[in-house]
Write an enzyme that holds these catalytic residues in place. Structure first.
Site, PDB file in Angstrom:
ATOM      1  N   GLU A   1      -4.843   3.777   6.068  1.00 34.53           N
ATOM      2  CA  GLU A   1      -4.445   3.614   4.874  1.00 34.53           C
ATOM      3  C   GLU A   1      -5.096   4.718   4.035  1.00 34.53           C
ATOM      4  OE1 GLU A   1      -5.392  -0.388   3.052  1.00 34.53           O
ATOM      5  OE2 GLU A   1      -6.146   0.470   1.343  1.00 34.53           O
TER       6      GLU A   1
ATOM      7  N   SER B   1     -10.744  -0.324   3.531  1.00 31.20           N
ATOM      8  CA  SER B   1     -10.047  -0.389   4.736  1.00 31.20           C
ATOM      9  C   SER B   1      -9.632   0.678   5.349  1.00 31.20           C
ATOM     10  CB  SER B   1      -8.736  -1.554   4.442  1.00 31.20           C
ATOM     11  OG  SER B   1      -9.251  -2.861   3.894  1.00 31.20           O
TER      12      SER B   1
ATOM     13  N   ARG C   1       0.908  -1.109   0.049  1.00 31.72           N
ATOM     14  CA  ARG C   1       0.013   0.070  -0.056  1.00 31.72           C
ATOM     15  C   ARG C   1       0.757   1.261  -0.075  1.00 31.72           C
ATOM     16  NH1 ARG C   1      -2.375  -3.724  -0.796  1.00 31.72           N
ATOM     17  NH2 ARG C   1      -4.280  -4.439  -0.297  1.00 31.72           N
TER      18      ARG C   1
HETATM   19  C1  FAD Z   1     -15.586  -0.470  -0.691  1.00 37.00           C
HETATM   20  C2  FAD Z   1     -13.849  -0.129  -0.991  1.00 37.00           C
HETATM   21  C3  FAD Z   1     -13.150  -1.137  -1.106  1.00 37.00           C
HETATM   22  C4  FAD Z   1     -11.748  -0.964  -1.406  1.00 37.00           C
HETATM   23  N1  FAD Z   1     -10.991  -1.937  -1.570  1.00 37.00           N
HETATM   24  C5  FAD Z   1      -9.524  -1.871  -1.842  1.00 37.00           C
HETATM   25  C6  FAD Z   1      -8.796  -3.173  -1.920  1.00 37.00           C
HETATM   26  O1  FAD Z   1      -9.085  -4.170  -1.965  1.00 37.00           O
HETATM   27  N2  FAD Z   1      -7.521  -2.710  -2.165  1.00 37.00           N
HETATM   28  C7  FAD Z   1      -6.848  -1.634  -2.243  1.00 37.00           C
HETATM   29  O2  FAD Z   1      -5.688  -1.373  -2.559  1.00 37.00           O
HETATM   30  N3  FAD Z   1      -7.870  -0.358  -2.234  1.00 37.00           N
HETATM   31  C8  FAD Z   1      -9.104  -0.476  -1.884  1.00 37.00           C
HETATM   32  N4  FAD Z   1      -9.817   0.605  -1.836  1.00 37.00           N
HETATM   33  C9  FAD Z   1      -9.196   1.792  -1.712  1.00 37.00           C
HETATM   34  C10 FAD Z   1      -9.531   2.682  -3.028  1.00 37.00           C
HETATM   35  O3  FAD Z   1     -10.441   2.079  -4.019  1.00 37.00           O
HETATM   36  C11 FAD Z   1      -8.037   2.670  -3.824  1.00 37.00           C
HETATM   37  O4  FAD Z   1      -7.059   2.943  -2.944  1.00 37.00           O
HETATM   38  C12 FAD Z   1      -8.239   3.352  -4.961  1.00 37.00           C
HETATM   39  O5  FAD Z   1      -6.978   2.945  -5.938  1.00 37.00           O
HETATM   40  C13 FAD Z   1      -8.408   4.637  -4.902  1.00 37.00           C
HETATM   41  O6  FAD Z   1      -8.778   5.302  -6.094  1.00 37.00           O
HETATM   42  P1  FAD Z   1      -9.228   6.766  -6.399  1.00 37.00           P
HETATM   43  O7  FAD Z   1      -9.369   7.175  -7.922  1.00 37.00           O
HETATM   44  O8  FAD Z   1     -10.725   6.549  -5.651  1.00 37.00           O
HETATM   45  O9  FAD Z   1      -8.358   7.857  -5.598  1.00 37.00           O
HETATM   46  P2  FAD Z   1      -8.798   9.011  -4.643  1.00 37.00           P
HETATM   47  O10 FAD Z   1      -9.538   8.655  -3.598  1.00 37.00           O
HETATM   48  O11 FAD Z   1      -9.214   9.886  -5.599  1.00 37.00           O
HETATM   49  O12 FAD Z   1      -7.357   9.377  -4.350  1.00 37.00           O
HETATM   50  C14 FAD Z   1      -6.343   8.695  -3.513  1.00 37.00           C
HETATM   51  C15 FAD Z   1      -5.106   9.492  -3.265  1.00 37.00           C
HETATM   52  O13 FAD Z   1      -4.356   9.591  -4.706  1.00 37.00           O
HETATM   53  C16 FAD Z   1      -4.368  10.773  -5.118  1.00 37.00           C
HETATM   54  N5  FAD Z   1      -4.650  10.866  -6.370  1.00 37.00           N
HETATM   55  C17 FAD Z   1      -5.715  10.301  -7.106  1.00 37.00           C
HETATM   56  N6  FAD Z   1      -5.812  10.342  -8.401  1.00 37.00           N
HETATM   57  C18 FAD Z   1      -4.434  10.669  -8.510  1.00 37.00           C
HETATM   58  C19 FAD Z   1      -3.606  11.054  -9.915  1.00 37.00           C
HETATM   59  N7  FAD Z   1      -4.018  10.838 -11.004  1.00 37.00           N
HETATM   60  N8  FAD Z   1      -2.291  11.608  -9.796  1.00 37.00           N
HETATM   61  C20 FAD Z   1      -1.856  11.784  -8.592  1.00 37.00           C
HETATM   62  N9  FAD Z   1      -2.393  11.639  -7.215  1.00 37.00           N
HETATM   63  C21 FAD Z   1      -3.760  10.899  -7.694  1.00 37.00           C
HETATM   64  C22 FAD Z   1      -5.420  11.823  -4.388  1.00 37.00           C
HETATM   65  O14 FAD Z   1      -4.943  13.019  -4.365  1.00 37.00           O
HETATM   66  C23 FAD Z   1      -5.222  11.083  -2.877  1.00 37.00           C
HETATM   67  O15 FAD Z   1      -4.342  11.463  -2.346  1.00 37.00           O
HETATM   68  C24 FAD Z   1     -11.135   0.224  -1.436  1.00 37.00           C
HETATM   69  C25 FAD Z   1     -12.067   1.548  -1.228  1.00 37.00           C
HETATM   70  C26 FAD Z   1     -13.411   1.144  -1.116  1.00 37.00           C
HETATM   71  C27 FAD Z   1     -14.345   2.313  -0.752  1.00 37.00           C
END
Ligand code: FAD
Length: 437
Positions: free
Chosen positions: A430, A334, A260
């Site tokens: 996380e 998580s 992570r």
């Molecule tokens: C129900 C649920 C289940 C999940 N299960 C998992 C799992 O199994 N495994 C896992 O690893 N994660 C899991 N996650 C966490 C999450 O889905 C992941 O971390 C996902 O990759 C986040 O993507 P996002 O586009 O929503 O990022 P965001 O929440 O929009 O951003 C996350 C971070 O990245 C930065 N960011 C976003 N996009 C960019 C970009 N293009 N360039 C630079 N910085 C950027 C943001 O500023 C922020 O700091 C889960 C979340 C939920 C709600």
């Protein structure tokens, strides 16, 4: 004297513009029709483009040197046309300029907490990202980079620019035997991309099905689930530097992926905007079924018949049964990482708590199930009116409605203190904390 990139150039006798991003990369703006640009990103890896970039860097021959201001002025005469994620081509310039004021981020984050962003913009091209960066610098507006908002907890209103990274497109770069290299725009939905890959017979990502969010955020924390991590299928990514606007390609080593973790959450935190990610997939990728839950789901099918789609379906069924759907109940998956202990610290913990759920790691460390610690400490299902701990999954903090980020963070801290006092294990969030005091 070392050169300071980007360098701005123009082809004499024409409208064509260049921006040299570094020693091996430049972008070219070619006039298209009356009022549009066709934008190409070039990687000077082979002979003709190596010669061209050298001439551009030196500003020799027909390539005139421009100041950044003059270059911007000439560029703004036209807007950019549509394109694909691997060329860095832009969507129409009208979109570049589209900016909204006072946007409630509750609609853009899976926690669904109300927090106003003073300014909001969706960037669908590299150029639009650079525009947004210029704008935020000129207006001294703090930048919040947004993907799908599924891994962030907002503590307060955002008094700056929330920049949604929205580049779309999926493109095959190379096919060699069973190996397929594909580049995907940062704004593509992660799960849709996994399904798209599966539909095309490009395998290796099935265990990561149904993870919310966008492709661009996937390298941020090296997303992982059911024995597979992003890094296992990662080829490279391209990102734009927040200060200089320069585009850089990062391979796996440069991303420093960990559990992570990546360089974008540590040494390079806040410095880059990821605009596209390339994957190395394989039509014959081995099935990853080591997780007991997957085997349990597949047990009614003869093992010899298991397919990649079966694994994806199994993962989706497990996740749907176990995790709350953010559409129905606000959460960010998580909330805590699974702590990783050195062998001696683990032995101490196991002496006092022999049942502790744990997973030995290849490097000799031991990963502890944070959910087990939180549940045994009595927090599972804890309800604080507007928010709480999920009834079936102690790792997940949930928002029932009307909570603030600070309240959810307080709950997280209470859990961390309690787990530490009971087990001597320090939990770490996380989920990204945005705007924490
Ligand atoms: C129900 C649920 C289940 C999940 N299960 C998992 C799992 O199994 N495994 C896992 O690893 N994660 C899991 N996650 C966490 C999450 O889905 C992941 O971390 C996902 O990759 C986040 O993507 P996002 O586009 O929503 O990022 P965001 O929440 O929009 O951003 C996350 C971070 O990245 C930065 N960011 C976003 N996009 C960019 C970009 N293009 N360039 C630079 N910085 C950027 C943001 O500023 C922020 O700091 C889960 C979340 C939920 C709600």
């Amino acid at each position: 004297m070392p050169l300071k990139y980007p360098l701005y150039r123009a082809l004499e006798g024409s409208e064509t513009l260049y921006r040299v991003e570094g020693r091996r990369h430049f972008s070219e703006w070619q006039p298209l029709g009356e009022d549009r640009w066709l934008v190409h990103a070039h990687f000077a890896e082979i002979y003709p483009s190596q010669v061209l970039i050298q001439a551009l860097i030196e500003g020799e021959g027909a390539y005139g040197v421009l100041s950044s201001e003059e270059w911007q002025r000439r560029r703004q005469r036209r807007v950019s046309s549509d394109g694909d994620p691997s060329s860095g081509t832009s969507l129409p310039g009208s979109k570049i300029m589209e900016m909204k004021e006072r946007v409630d981020l509750a609609d853009w984050t899976t926690f669904g907490l109300s927090a106003q962003a003073a300014h909001w913009m969706t960037a669908r091209s590299d150029d639009a990202v650079r525009f947004a960066l210029d704008w935020s610098q000129e207006n001294k507006a703090d930048l919040l980079v947004m993907g799908g908002g599924s891994n962030m907890l907002l503590h307060r209103d955002w008094d700056g620019l929330a920049l949604h990274v929205g580049m779309l497109g999926i493109r095959v770069l190379k096919e060699e035997g069973s190996r397929v290299e594909v580049v995907v725009g940062a704004g593509e939905n992660w799960h849709q991309w996994v399904i798209n890959a599966l539909d095309n017979g490009w395998h290796g990502l099935e265990n990561l099905a149904l993870i919310p969010g966008q492709v661009g955020a996937s390298p941020m924390q090296n997303i992982g689930a059911y024995g597979v991590e992003l890094k296992d299928r990662f080829l490279w990514l391209e990102a734009i530097h927040v200060q200089t606007g320069a585009l850089k390609r990062f391979d796996g080593a440069a991303c420093a992926f960990g559990y992570r973790e990546s360089v974008f959450k540590s040494a390079e935190k806040g410095n880059w905007i990821i605009v596209r990610v390339a994957f190395a997939l394989d039509r014959n990728a081995p099935l990853q079924t080591s997780y007991g839950a997957i085997q349990q789901e597949l047990k009614d099918l003869p093992e010899a018949s298991w397919t990649h789609r079966d694994v994806a379906n199994a993962v989706m069924r497990i996740r749907s049964a176990k995790l709350p759907d953010p559409e129905k109940l606000g959460n960010a998956g998580s909330f805590f990482k699974n702590p990783v202990l050195q062998a001696d610290a683990f032995v101490k913990l196991q002496n006092t708590h022999p049942q502790v759920a744990h997973y030995p790691q290849p490097d000799g460390t031991i990963k502890i199930a944070a959910g087990w610690l939180i549940e045994k400490a009595g927090w599972k299902g804890m309800h604080r009116g507007t928010h709480g701990v999920h009834v079936h999954q102690a790792l997940v903090l949930v928002h029932y409605g009307g909570a603030t980020g600070a309240e959810i963070w307080q709950l997280a801290q209470d859990i961390m203190h309690d787990v530490f006092s009971k087990y001597g294990v320090q939990l770490e969030a996380e989920v990204n904390q945005i705007g924490r005091a």
